[in-house]
Design a protein around this motif. Sequence first.
Motif, PDB file in Angstrom:
ATOM      1  N   THR A  26      -2.371 -13.451 -21.084  1.00 43.60           N
ATOM      2  CA  THR A  26      -4.041 -13.675 -20.391  1.00 43.60           C
ATOM      3  C   THR A  26      -3.929 -13.442 -18.932  1.00 43.60           C
ATOM      4  O   THR A  26      -4.624 -12.815 -18.258  1.00 43.60           O
ATOM      5  CB  THR A  26      -4.788 -15.012 -20.887  1.00 43.60           C
ATOM      6  N   MET A  27      -2.789 -14.356 -18.450  1.00 43.48           N
ATOM      7  CA  MET A  27      -2.390 -14.234 -16.881  1.00 43.48           C
ATOM      8  C   MET A  27      -2.190 -12.817 -16.473  1.00 43.48           C
ATOM      9  O   MET A  27      -2.428 -12.272 -15.462  1.00 43.48           O
ATOM     10  CB  MET A  27      -1.267 -15.440 -16.473  1.00 43.48           C
ATOM     11  N   TYR A  28      -1.286 -12.140 -17.543  1.00 44.81           N
ATOM     12  CA  TYR A  28      -0.788 -10.890 -16.995  1.00 44.81           C
ATOM     13  C   TYR A  28      -2.009  -9.881 -16.827  1.00 44.81           C
ATOM     14  O   TYR A  28      -1.948  -8.991 -16.157  1.00 44.81           O
ATOM     15  CB  TYR A  28       0.193 -10.361 -18.218  1.00 44.81           C
ATOM     16  N   PHE A  29      -3.086 -10.172 -17.709  1.00 45.37           N
ATOM     17  CA  PHE A  29      -4.034  -9.177 -17.708  1.00 45.37           C
ATOM     18  C   PHE A  29      -5.131  -9.582 -16.639  1.00 45.37           C
ATOM     19  O   PHE A  29      -5.627  -8.706 -15.878  1.00 45.37           O
ATOM     20  CB  PHE A  29      -4.855  -9.147 -19.180  1.00 45.37           C
ATOM     21  N   THR A  30      -5.513 -10.766 -16.374  1.00 42.71           N
ATOM     22  CA  THR A  30      -6.508 -11.288 -15.544  1.00 42.71           C
ATOM     23  C   THR A  30      -6.242 -11.760 -14.095  1.00 42.71           C
ATOM     24  O   THR A  30      -6.940 -11.527 -13.349  1.00 42.71           O
ATOM     25  CB  THR A  30      -7.118 -12.610 -16.161  1.00 42.71           C
ATOM     26  N   GLN A  31      -4.975 -11.730 -14.181  1.00 37.97           N
ATOM     27  CA  GLN A  31      -4.201 -12.117 -12.784  1.00 37.97           C
ATOM     28  C   GLN A  31      -3.150 -11.159 -12.342  1.00 37.97           C
ATOM     29  O   GLN A  31      -2.033 -11.432 -11.811  1.00 37.97           O
ATOM     30  CB  GLN A  31      -3.958 -13.521 -12.620  1.00 37.97           C
ATOM     31  N   TYR A  32      -3.504  -9.876 -12.348  1.00 38.95           N
ATOM     32  CA  TYR A  32      -2.387  -8.991 -12.410  1.00 38.95           C
ATOM     33  C   TYR A  32      -1.782  -9.081 -10.989  1.00 38.95           C
ATOM     34  O   TYR A  32      -0.622  -8.751 -10.908  1.00 38.95           O
ATOM     35  CB  TYR A  32      -3.018  -7.582 -12.728  1.00 38.95           C
TER      36      TYR A  32
END
Length: 125
Positions: free
Chosen positions: A25-31
């Motif tokens: 999720t971090m990879y997608f939302t906090q790129y």
Amino acid sequence: MKKTDLLIYRIATGLLTLIMTFSATMYFTQYEMVSQKFSAAGFATFIIYPMAIAKILGLVAIWTDKSTMLREWAYAGFVFNLLLAIGAHLDVQDGEYIPPIVGLVAVGVSYFYKHKTLKAPASNE
């Protein structure tokens, strides 16, 4: 199969699922933030999205248990990913190495108890 073995497996796999889902999720939302951390660690940023997708697919392979080979590769992938994460966090000295260590322990416990439950004869407990 003992109920306690199944419970331990589910707790460890649940913890692994939480860690990997949070990471993906971090990879997608906090790129942007993740991209900076990858660059600081010397990793290519083009692998961020594929790695997030691989984490999700690995969890699906473990939970659905449709293919023994896919499940084994998913566990192996998580071990490689978490070992690299531990090394990267230690190298850049950002103090964020604890979650990958917890994840690595969860992978080991989940794997051990999955195989233990597979070998155990069915019982009516």
